[in-house]
Every structure is written in C-alpha cells, then in structure tokens.
Design an enzyme around this catalytic site. Sequence first.
Site, PDB file in Angstrom:
ATOM      1  N   SER A  69       0.865  -1.180   0.000  1.00  0.00           N
ATOM      2  CA  SER A  69       0.000   0.000   0.000  1.00  0.00           C
ATOM      3  C   SER A  69       0.900   1.228   0.000  1.00  0.00           C
ATOM      4  O   SER A  69       2.104   1.106  -0.251  1.00  0.00           O
ATOM      5  CB  SER A  69      -0.966  -0.059   1.184  1.00  0.00           C
ATOM      6  OG  SER A  69      -1.975   0.911   0.991  1.00  0.00           O
ATOM      7  N   LYS A  73       3.123   1.557  -3.812  1.00  0.00           N
ATOM      8  CA  LYS A  73       2.400   0.968  -4.940  1.00  0.00           C
ATOM      9  C   LYS A  73       3.014   1.294  -6.304  1.00  0.00           C
ATOM     10  O   LYS A  73       2.990   0.468  -7.203  1.00  0.00           O
ATOM     11  CB  LYS A  73       0.934   1.403  -4.912  1.00  0.00           C
ATOM     12  CG  LYS A  73       0.137   0.727  -3.796  1.00  0.00           C
ATOM     13  CD  LYS A  73      -1.246   1.326  -3.683  1.00  0.00           C
ATOM     14  CE  LYS A  73      -2.315   0.322  -3.962  1.00  0.00           C
ATOM     15  NZ  LYS A  73      -3.671   0.814  -3.661  1.00  0.00           N
ATOM     16  N   ASP A 109      -7.441  -3.565  -6.867  1.00  0.00           N
ATOM     17  CA  ASP A 109      -8.478  -2.622  -6.401  1.00  0.00           C
ATOM     18  C   ASP A 109      -9.625  -2.520  -7.413  1.00  0.00           C
ATOM     19  O   ASP A 109     -10.794  -2.457  -7.032  1.00  0.00           O
ATOM     20  CB  ASP A 109      -7.883  -1.222  -6.181  1.00  0.00           C
ATOM     21  CG  ASP A 109      -6.840  -1.211  -5.082  1.00  0.00           C
ATOM     22  OD1 ASP A 109      -7.112  -1.731  -3.991  1.00  0.00           O
ATOM     23  OD2 ASP A 109      -5.731  -0.693  -5.324  1.00  0.00           O
ATOM     24  N   GLY A 133     -12.807  12.082  -9.063  1.00  0.00           N
ATOM     25  CA  GLY A 133     -11.475  11.767  -8.549  1.00  0.00           C
ATOM     26  C   GLY A 133     -10.629  11.153  -9.652  1.00  0.00           C
ATOM     27  O   GLY A 133     -11.173  10.566 -10.601  1.00  0.00           O
ATOM     28  N   ALA A 134      -9.306  11.320  -9.528  1.00  0.00           N
ATOM     29  CA  ALA A 134      -8.419  10.766 -10.548  1.00  0.00           C
ATOM     30  C   ALA A 134      -7.100  10.334  -9.908  1.00  0.00           C
ATOM     31  O   ALA A 134      -6.060  10.338 -10.552  1.00  0.00           O
ATOM     32  CB  ALA A 134      -8.174  11.797 -11.641  1.00  0.00           C
ATOM     33  N   GLY A 135      -7.153   9.955  -8.633  1.00  0.00           N
ATOM     34  CA  GLY A 135      -5.961   9.491  -7.925  1.00  0.00           C
ATOM     35  C   GLY A 135      -5.802   7.985  -8.085  1.00  0.00           C
ATOM     36  O   GLY A 135      -6.264   7.394  -9.068  1.00  0.00           O
ATOM     37  N   GLY A 136      -5.164   7.365  -7.087  1.00  0.00           N
ATOM     38  CA  GLY A 136      -4.849   5.939  -7.172  1.00  0.00           C
ATOM     39  C   GLY A 136      -6.080   5.055  -7.268  1.00  0.00           C
ATOM     40  O   GLY A 136      -6.163   4.191  -8.160  1.00  0.00           O
ATOM     41  N   GLY A 257     -17.361   1.524   0.350  1.00  0.00           N
ATOM     42  CA  GLY A 257     -16.153   0.872  -0.154  1.00  0.00           C
ATOM     43  C   GLY A 257     -15.767  -0.437   0.524  1.00  0.00           C
ATOM     44  O   GLY A 257     -14.729  -1.019   0.193  1.00  0.00           O
TER      45      GLY A 257
HETATM   46  P1  NAD Z   1      -5.230   9.908  -3.966  1.00  0.00           P
HETATM   47  O1  NAD Z   1      -4.579  10.922  -3.098  1.00  0.00           O
HETATM   48  O2  NAD Z   1      -4.413   9.134  -4.920  1.00  0.00           O
HETATM   49  O3  NAD Z   1      -6.397  10.650  -4.827  1.00  0.00           O
HETATM   50  C1  NAD Z   1      -7.315  11.491  -4.238  1.00  0.00           C
HETATM   51  C2  NAD Z   1      -8.230  12.104  -5.304  1.00  0.00           C
HETATM   52  O4  NAD Z   1      -9.210  12.906  -4.635  1.00  0.00           O
HETATM   53  C3  NAD Z   1      -7.515  13.021  -6.281  1.00  0.00           C
HETATM   54  O5  NAD Z   1      -8.124  12.888  -7.543  1.00  0.00           O
HETATM   55  C4  NAD Z   1      -7.808  14.426  -5.710  1.00  0.00           C
HETATM   56  O6  NAD Z   1      -7.797  15.431  -6.706  1.00  0.00           O
HETATM   57  C5  NAD Z   1      -9.203  14.228  -5.180  1.00  0.00           C
HETATM   58  N1  NAD Z   1      -9.520  15.150  -4.073  1.00  0.00           N
HETATM   59  C6  NAD Z   1      -8.867  15.253  -2.892  1.00  0.00           C
HETATM   60  N2  NAD Z   1      -9.430  16.219  -2.152  1.00  0.00           N
HETATM   61  C7  NAD Z   1     -10.453  16.735  -2.872  1.00  0.00           C
HETATM   62  C8  NAD Z   1     -11.408  17.767  -2.640  1.00  0.00           C
HETATM   63  N3  NAD Z   1     -11.418  18.446  -1.500  1.00  0.00           N
HETATM   64  N4  NAD Z   1     -12.320  17.999  -3.598  1.00  0.00           N
HETATM   65  C9  NAD Z   1     -12.328  17.297  -4.741  1.00  0.00           C
HETATM   66  N5  NAD Z   1     -11.441  16.314  -5.034  1.00  0.00           N
HETATM   67  C10 NAD Z   1     -10.512  16.046  -4.095  1.00  0.00           C
HETATM   68  O7  NAD Z   1      -6.034   8.966  -2.994  1.00  0.00           O
HETATM   69  P2  NAD Z   1      -6.571   7.477  -3.294  1.00  0.00           P
HETATM   70  O8  NAD Z   1      -5.538   6.498  -2.904  1.00  0.00           O
HETATM   71  O9  NAD Z   1      -7.120   7.452  -4.676  1.00  0.00           O
HETATM   72  O10 NAD Z   1      -7.739   7.339  -2.205  1.00  0.00           O
HETATM   73  C11 NAD Z   1      -8.975   8.042  -2.345  1.00  0.00           C
HETATM   74  C12 NAD Z   1      -9.998   7.452  -1.379  1.00  0.00           C
HETATM   75  O11 NAD Z   1     -10.250   6.086  -1.737  1.00  0.00           O
HETATM   76  C13 NAD Z   1      -9.540   7.404   0.089  1.00  0.00           C
HETATM   77  O12 NAD Z   1     -10.646   7.758   0.890  1.00  0.00           O
HETATM   78  C14 NAD Z   1      -9.181   5.955   0.313  1.00  0.00           C
HETATM   79  O13 NAD Z   1      -9.374   5.553   1.648  1.00  0.00           O
HETATM   80  C15 NAD Z   1     -10.194   5.273  -0.596  1.00  0.00           C
HETATM   81  N6  NAD Z   1      -9.801   3.929  -1.045  1.00  0.00           N
HETATM   82  C16 NAD Z   1     -10.684   2.917  -0.831  1.00  0.00           C
HETATM   83  C17 NAD Z   1     -10.382   1.634  -1.249  1.00  0.00           C
HETATM   84  C18 NAD Z   1     -11.353   0.517  -0.997  1.00  0.00           C
HETATM   85  O14 NAD Z   1     -10.970  -0.646  -1.128  1.00  0.00           O
HETATM   86  N7  NAD Z   1     -12.583   0.809  -0.661  1.00  0.00           N
HETATM   87  C19 NAD Z   1      -9.167   1.388  -1.924  1.00  0.00           C
HETATM   88  C20 NAD Z   1      -8.292   2.454  -2.154  1.00  0.00           C
HETATM   89  C21 NAD Z   1      -8.627   3.717  -1.701  1.00  0.00           C
END
Ligand code: NAD
Length: 289
Positions: A69, A73, A109, A133-136, A257
């Site tokens: 994690s 990653k 994931d 969103g466009a993160g991980g 999630g």
């Molecule tokens: P990350 O930091 O890679 O991406 C975060 C995304 O959220 C980015 O696109 C960012 O621009 C956007 N963002 C952040 N703050 C914002 C705001 N105030 N307004 C609008 N957009 C905003 O994070 P990640 O690893 O992609 O994780 C995101 C969420 O997914 C977390 O809550 C994490 O716990 C959850 N997650 C859940 C699982 C699961 O199995 N359910 C797996 C991975 C991640």
Amino acid sequence: MENKITGHTRLVGLYATPIRHSVSPMIQNTAFQALGIDAVYLAFELGTDRLPQVIDSIRNLDMLGANLSMPNKMAAVPLMDDLSEAAKLVGAINTIVNVNGKLTGHITDGTGFMRSLKDMDIDIIGRKMTLIGAGGAATAIIVQAALDGVKEIAVYNRRDEFFEKVKEKLTYIKQQTGCNIHLHDLENESELAADVKDSTLLVNATGVGMKPDLEAAPISDFSIITKDLAVFDVIYTPRETRLLKEAKARGAKTANGLGMLLYQGAAAFELWTGKEMPIETVKSIIENS
Ligand code: NAD
C-alpha cells in the site's frame, strides 16, 4: 488463536506505512485458516527506502508474495519481472505473486470494485459511468472498468497541478482499451449533471466525506441524483457518507467501499493460493472492523 505454524509455513508480507491499522492481516489469516492453507500474513511498516531489498527477499525467502500500500504501490513497479495488463495501465501494484522467483505485479483494487457492483446488482458493462477523482483508487477503477467493457467513463477532478498529467494518463488508457474516457473540471456543474443523467453509476473515488469532515461531499447539487442512478462511494469510514445518505434519500441504490476492500483482498488471495476466499467467513471481520 491456535498456533499452527510449521516448518513448511509460507509467508505473505504487507509492506506499507502507516500500516498498523490495517484489517488485511485479519482478513487473509482468517481465510488461510478457514481453508487449511499453511501460510501466514504479516504486516511490515515499510516505506520506499528499503523496498528493493524487501522485494528481493520475496524471492530469497520463497514467500508466496506480498501486498503493497502507500507509499510503495508505484515504487514497486520497476522491481517486478512482469506486470498484469491492469497494473501496466494503472502504473501501480498492490499485489505481488512469486512463482519460482519470478515476481508478477497485479493491481486488484479495480477488480474488487467491479466485483462489489455484483453485490449491488448493478451491471455497467456496455454502459456509462461518471466518476469523481483521478488518484490511485480512481485510476484502478477506471482501468478495470475499461478492460471489462464499460462503454464510457466521464471523469471529474478538481483542476489542480496534476490535471494535465491526469489528462495524458486517461488519454493513454482510452487508446489502449477503446473505452470512451473523458476528463472534466469538477467545478463544471452543468457538464457533470448532463453526464450523470446518462450514467448507470456515479462513483466517488476521492476521500471527500471521510472523517473528520463528515458533512463534506464531492458534489454540491444532489438533485442530479435520481432513483434510476446507482451511487458508489470508495470510502468505508464512515459506512455511510453524506453523498450516500443524500443518494439513498432520493431512492438510488448505494454502496460503500467495504465490498471493494473485501474483494481486492479476495482477488489477491486467489492469486497466491489458486483458491476462492471464503467470503462469508471473512465478511464479518471487515464489517466489525
Ligand atoms: P489519492 O490521493 O491518490 O487521490 C485522491 C483524489 O481525490 C484526487 O483525484 C484528488 O484530486 C481528489 N480530491 C482530494 N481532495 C479533494 C477535494 N477536496 N475535492 C475534490 N477532489 C478532491 O487517494 P486514493 O488512494 O485514490 O484514495 C482516495 C480514497 O479512496 C480514500 O478515501 C481511500 O481511503 C479510498 N480507497 C478505498 C479503497 C477501498 O478498497 N474501498 C481502496 C483504495 C482507496
């Protein structure tokens, strides 16, 4: 817990920091025990600094594999001998499988997300979804949905310093998969409303709505949600975010999630053992975590 570790017990490691809060050791060890698999899953607090040596120890100790994690990653990708199709497109891995010293990196994931939609009784194959969103987490979802045959994905992200890089990445995924993926500024509410109207599913893949800001939501106009839409939130603490509450109040099907978390672990378990995870046995552990 009964100690059944033997001279043959194989190790699976979880490498991340912070990691002590993780429910993955409980999930995987419960599944190993339930199926009588002679393996143990241990968490190691680890950042990127010693990652090459630690990855090499998977070969040297003949481990079954590992989970990764944050922050490992993406850093682990160049250390793999091979990558799954999804891992290549995402550019990150959360699972390593060791077969005779050859390490293959996978990202589960996205498969976890797709499988949890089945529990919602939602079919998005050949259809359109809108994702915020466009993160991980978002990228893993987008890639797997595209590989599985989702027709169109409208992605909304805030216009931050990563916006242009995200655009390039999504263009690449679009070219490689043939899925119609397009990126928009999250502030463009009229475009968002139009995309949601044509979508089967709306996904929050940001952390907006997590503790401590429980009143926050990734969208401000909840009237775009109708009873014909399904709404998925990757967040699982709290179990019901403001977005999910508002969606439920409008008659939409909703899911948090937890299913994605469970099924990404199940997919990793199946890659290491070739066996299906006993989902019902493991589910109660996650729900009470
Ligand atoms: P990350 O930091 O890679 O991406 C975060 C995304 O959220 C980015 O696109 C960012 O621009 C956007 N963002 C952040 N703050 C914002 C705001 N105030 N307004 C609008 N957009 C905003 O994070 P990640 O690893 O992609 O994780 C995101 C969420 O997914 C977390 O809550 C994490 O716990 C959850 N997650 C859940 C699982 C699961 O199995 N359910 C797996 C991975 C991640």
